[in-house]
Design a protein around this motif. Structure first.
Motif, mmCIF file in Angstrom:
data_model
loop_
_atom_site.group_PDB
_atom_site.id
_atom_site.type_symbol
_atom_site.label_atom_id
_atom_site.label_comp_id
_atom_site.label_asym_id
_atom_site.label_seq_id
_atom_site.Cartn_x
_atom_site.Cartn_y
_atom_site.Cartn_z
ATOM 1 N N MET A 1 48.850 14.609 26.471
ATOM 2 C CA MET A 1 49.887 15.601 26.662
ATOM 3 C C MET A 1 51.226 14.958 26.290
ATOM 4 O O MET A 1 51.511 13.838 26.690
ATOM 5 C CB MET A 1 49.887 16.063 28.124
ATOM 6 N N SER A 2 52.032 15.694 25.554
ATOM 7 C CA SER A 2 53.340 15.169 25.158
ATOM 8 C C SER A 2 54.320 15.229 26.333
ATOM 9 O O SER A 2 54.116 15.970 27.293
ATOM 10 C CB SER A 2 53.901 15.979 23.989
ATOM 11 N N PHE A 3 55.362 14.435 26.205
ATOM 12 C CA PHE A 3 56.392 14.429 27.245
ATOM 13 C C PHE A 3 56.953 15.833 27.441
ATOM 14 O O PHE A 3 57.097 16.297 28.571
ATOM 15 C CB PHE A 3 57.506 13.443 26.861
ATOM 16 N N GLN A 4 57.230 16.533 26.345
ATOM 17 C CA GLN A 4 57.795 17.880 26.451
ATOM 18 C C GLN A 4 56.813 18.835 27.131
ATOM 19 O O GLN A 4 57.227 19.707 27.894
ATOM 20 C CB GLN A 4 58.206 18.422 25.084
ATOM 21 N N ALA A 5 55.526 18.652 26.902
ATOM 22 C CA ALA A 5 54.527 19.504 27.559
ATOM 23 C C ALA A 5 54.562 19.283 29.076
ATOM 24 O O ALA A 5 54.451 20.247 29.842
ATOM 25 C CB ALA A 5 53.138 19.221 27.007
ATOM 26 N N TYR A 6 54.723 18.023 29.494
ATOM 27 C CA TYR A 6 54.870 17.747 30.928
ATOM 28 C C TYR A 6 56.073 18.506 31.490
ATOM 29 O O TYR A 6 55.979 19.175 32.515
ATOM 30 C CB TYR A 6 55.060 16.246 31.188
ATOM 31 N N ILE A 7 57.208 18.402 30.808
ATOM 32 C CA ILE A 7 58.440 19.054 31.277
ATOM 33 C C ILE A 7 58.260 20.570 31.323
ATOM 34 O O ILE A 7 58.659 21.224 32.293
ATOM 35 C CB ILE A 7 59.638 18.654 30.391
ATOM 36 N N ASP A 8 57.644 21.128 30.286
ATOM 37 C CA ASP A 8 57.407 22.578 30.243
ATOM 38 C C ASP A 8 56.497 23.018 31.389
ATOM 39 O O ASP A 8 56.740 24.051 32.029
ATOM 40 C CB ASP A 8 56.792 22.988 28.904
ATOM 41 N N ASN A 9 55.446 22.252 31.667
ATOM 42 C CA ASN A 9 54.525 22.585 32.760
ATOM 43 C C ASN A 9 55.218 22.501 34.119
ATOM 44 O O ASN A 9 54.968 23.326 35.005
ATOM 45 C CB ASN A 9 53.305 21.667 32.739
ATOM 46 N N ILE A 10 56.078 21.510 34.284
ATOM 47 C CA ILE A 10 56.827 21.371 35.538
ATOM 48 C C ILE A 10 57.736 22.570 35.738
ATOM 49 O O ILE A 10 57.808 23.135 36.830
ATOM 50 C CB ILE A 10 57.624 20.052 35.546
ATOM 51 N N LYS A 11 58.419 22.972 34.678
ATOM 52 C CA LYS A 11 59.323 24.131 34.758
ATOM 53 C C LYS A 11 58.522 25.395 35.100
ATOM 54 O O LYS A 11 58.947 26.204 35.933
ATOM 55 C CB LYS A 11 60.084 24.300 33.442
ATOM 56 N N ALA A 12 57.363 25.558 34.479
ATOM 57 C CA ALA A 12 56.530 26.736 34.748
ATOM 58 C C ALA A 12 56.048 26.744 36.197
ATOM 59 O O ALA A 12 56.009 27.795 36.843
ATOM 60 C CB ALA A 12 55.334 26.771 33.791
ATOM 61 N N LYS A 13 55.693 25.572 36.723
ATOM 62 C CA LYS A 13 55.160 25.482 38.086
ATOM 63 C C LYS A 13 56.243 25.627 39.153
ATOM 64 O O LYS A 13 56.044 26.290 40.163
ATOM 65 C CB LYS A 13 54.434 24.149 38.283
ATOM 66 N N THR A 14 57.383 24.977 38.926
ATOM 67 C CA THR A 14 58.411 24.909 39.969
ATOM 68 C C THR A 14 59.622 25.801 39.716
ATOM 69 O O THR A 14 60.404 26.054 40.637
ATOM 70 C CB THR A 14 58.939 23.465 40.122
ATOM 71 N N GLY A 15 59.806 26.213 38.462
ATOM 72 C CA GLY A 15 61.002 26.966 38.104
ATOM 73 C C GLY A 15 62.234 26.078 37.958
ATOM 74 O O GLY A 15 63.345 26.572 37.827
ATOM 75 N N LYS A 16 62.015 24.761 37.961
ATOM 76 C CA LYS A 16 63.125 23.816 37.918
ATOM 77 C C LYS A 16 63.091 22.973 36.642
ATOM 78 O O LYS A 16 62.040 22.554 36.190
ATOM 79 C CB LYS A 16 63.091 22.891 39.132
ATOM 80 N N SER A 17 64.281 22.724 36.115
ATOM 81 C CA SER A 17 64.447 21.877 34.937
ATOM 82 C C SER A 17 64.714 20.445 35.390
ATOM 83 O O SER A 17 65.010 20.211 36.572
ATOM 84 C CB SER A 17 65.640 22.373 34.117
ATOM 85 N N GLU B 1 54.562 19.534 44.983
ATOM 86 C CA GLU B 1 53.137 19.492 44.666
ATOM 87 C C GLU B 1 52.872 19.125 43.214
ATOM 88 O O GLU B 1 51.965 19.652 42.575
ATOM 89 C CB GLU B 1 52.466 20.822 45.039
ATOM 90 N N LEU B 2 53.670 18.195 42.691
ATOM 91 C CA LEU B 2 53.445 17.707 41.338
ATOM 92 C C LEU B 2 52.391 16.608 41.377
ATOM 93 O O LEU B 2 52.275 15.886 42.362
ATOM 94 C CB LEU B 2 54.738 17.135 40.748
ATOM 95 N N GLY B 3 51.641 16.504 40.292
ATOM 96 C CA GLY B 3 50.718 15.389 40.154
ATOM 97 C C GLY B 3 51.493 14.130 39.798
ATOM 98 O O GLY B 3 52.691 14.177 39.492
ATOM 99 N N HIS B 4 50.796 12.998 39.805
ATOM 100 C CA HIS B 4 51.475 11.726 39.557
ATOM 101 C C HIS B 4 52.121 11.685 38.166
ATOM 102 O O HIS B 4 53.271 11.257 38.030
ATOM 103 C CB HIS B 4 50.504 10.559 39.727
ATOM 104 N N GLY B 5 51.405 12.105 37.152
ATOM 105 C CA GLY B 5 51.950 12.086 35.790
ATOM 106 C C GLY B 5 53.182 12.957 35.646
ATOM 107 O O GLY B 5 54.160 12.573 34.988
ATOM 108 N N HIS B 6 53.150 14.124 36.264
ATOM 109 C CA HIS B 6 54.298 15.028 36.203
ATOM 110 C C HIS B 6 55.484 14.457 36.979
ATOM 111 O O HIS B 6 56.632 14.549 36.535
ATOM 112 C CB HIS B 6 53.911 16.421 36.709
ATOM 113 N N ALA B 7 55.206 13.857 38.124
ATOM 114 C CA ALA B 7 56.279 13.227 38.901
ATOM 115 C C ALA B 7 56.894 12.070 38.116
ATOM 116 O O ALA B 7 58.123 11.894 38.118
ATOM 117 C CB ALA B 7 55.751 12.743 40.249
ATOM 118 N N MET B 8 56.073 11.307 37.431
ATOM 119 C CA MET B 8 56.583 10.200 36.618
ATOM 120 C C MET B 8 57.416 10.711 35.443
ATOM 121 O O MET B 8 58.382 10.064 35.032
ATOM 122 C CB MET B 8 55.438 9.319 36.116
#
Length: 72
Positions: free
Chosen positions: A1-17, A54-61
């Motif tokens: 997964m690309s870095f941007q995909a992580y950021i996009d998934n975090i935004k989708a899950k939490t609504g936060k940038s 409730e982020l996973g470790h990779g997303h938190a990193m």
């Protein structure tokens, strides 16, 4: 997964940038004036993100990486 995909998934899950998380980190005392506080460990930040958002470790990193200046 690309870095941007992580950021996009975090935004989708939490609504936060990444900027939203930086502001929250400032209120928690993890950052000052947009910079990480030197005494704060990565584990403190990732544990906070896992527990509160409730982020996973990779997303938190990925968020931690944005705190260190990574943008892509």
């Amino acid at each position: 997964m690309s870095f941007q995909a992580y950021i996009d998934n975090i935004k989708a899950k939490t609504g936060k940038s990444p900027e939203d998380f930086k502001q929250l980190a400032e209120t928690k005392g993890f950052m000052e004036n947009g910079m990480l506080v030197q005494s704060v460990k990565a584990t403190e930040i990732t544990n906070w993100l896992k527990e509160e958002f409730e982020l996973g470790h990779g997303h938190a990193m990925a968020i931690y990486a944005t705190f260190k200046g990574k943008t892509s």
